[in-house]
Design a protein around this motif. Structure first.
Motif, short mmCIF file in Angstrom:
data_model
loop_
_atom_site.label_atom_id
_atom_site.label_comp_id
_atom_site.label_asym_id
_atom_site.label_seq_id
_atom_site.Cartn_x
_atom_site.Cartn_y
_atom_site.Cartn_z
N ARG A 70 16.87 -4.68 25.49
CA ARG A 70 18.06 -3.83 25.96
C ARG A 70 19.12 -4.67 26.76
NH1 ARG A 70 15.43 -0.04 30.56
NH2 ARG A 70 15.18 -1.62 32.22
N GLN A 71 20.37 -4.39 26.48
CA GLN A 71 21.71 -4.92 27.22
C GLN A 71 22.35 -3.99 28.00
OE1 GLN A 71 23.51 -7.57 24.50
NE2 GLN A 71 24.38 -8.90 26.11
N ALA A 72 22.30 -4.16 28.92
CA ALA A 72 23.37 -3.24 30.00
C ALA A 72 24.61 -4.00 29.93
CB ALA A 72 22.82 -3.02 31.51
N GLU A 90 22.51 -9.79 30.70
CA GLU A 90 21.83 -10.49 29.68
C GLU A 90 20.84 -9.51 29.02
OE1 GLU A 90 23.57 -14.13 29.73
OE2 GLU A 90 21.69 -13.86 28.38
N ARG A 91 20.66 -9.68 27.57
CA ARG A 91 19.58 -8.90 26.97
C ARG A 91 18.32 -9.19 27.31
NH1 ARG A 91 20.30 -8.40 20.31
NH2 ARG A 91 22.53 -8.19 21.20
N GLU A 92 17.48 -8.14 27.65
CA GLU A 92 16.16 -8.24 28.40
C GLU A 92 15.16 -7.58 27.38
OE1 GLU A 92 16.26 -6.56 32.12
OE2 GLU A 92 16.42 -4.54 31.43
N THR A 95 20.15 2.88 31.31
CA THR A 95 21.14 2.77 30.67
C THR A 95 21.50 1.26 29.98
OG1 THR A 95 22.22 4.56 31.85
CG2 THR A 95 23.67 3.19 30.52
N ALA A 96 21.79 1.56 28.73
CA ALA A 96 21.85 0.01 28.02
C ALA A 96 21.80 0.46 26.60
CB ALA A 96 20.76 -0.70 28.27
N VAL A 155 21.78 4.08 24.82
CA VAL A 155 21.02 5.12 25.62
C VAL A 155 21.86 5.17 27.01
CG1 VAL A 155 18.83 5.70 27.08
CG2 VAL A 155 18.92 4.66 24.64
N THR A 156 22.33 6.34 27.38
CA THR A 156 23.01 6.59 28.65
C THR A 156 22.34 7.64 29.30
OG1 THR A 156 24.99 6.17 27.50
CG2 THR A 156 25.21 7.21 29.67
#
Length: 124
Positions: free
Chosen positions: A38-40, A44-46, A91-92, A120-121
């Motif tokens: 996921r990335q918020a 960074e994308r995690e 959220t991301a 996804v929020t």
């Protein structure tokens, strides 16, 4: 070329649940480990979760352990991410990814194929 398509994202209140799906254009076999990242905004994308080709081994990020569950249905070329007890910090944009090999991994560089992502929020 493997194409991955995520679905199931949306808006949910804190404490709620969502189930993400990732469908591959080619048959996902026991040779391909799959992962969710996921990335918020501004981050960074995690790594979120990963599952081995057979489904027997799973990895989770500490931040989602006990709340998220990754699973797969190889006959349907699909991987799922069940997300419960969602928090604002979840959220991301969530991305599905596939490896060439069967062992799960936490690093982004370990994955060869990526989907376009699903938002996804989580609201208060």
């Amino acid at each position: 070329q493997v194409q991955l398509v995520e679905s199931g994202g949306g808006l949910v209140q804190a404490g709620g649940s969502l189930r993400l799906s990732c469908t591959a254009s080619l048959r996902t076999s026991s040779s391909n480990a799959m992962g969710w990242f996921r990335q918020a905004p501004g981050k960074e994308r995690e790594f979120v979760a990963a599952i081995s080709g057979s489904g027997a081994t799973t990895y989770y990020a500490d931040s989602v352990l006990g709340r998220f569950t990754i699973s797969r249905a190889n006959a349907k070329n699909t991987v799922f991410l069940q997300m419960n007890s969602l928090e604002l910090e979840d959220t991301a944009v969530y991305y599905c990814a596939a490896r060439y090999t069967s062992g799960p991994a936490r690093g982004r560089a370990e994955y060869a194929y990526w989907g376009q992502g699903t938002q996804v929020t989580v609201s208060s």
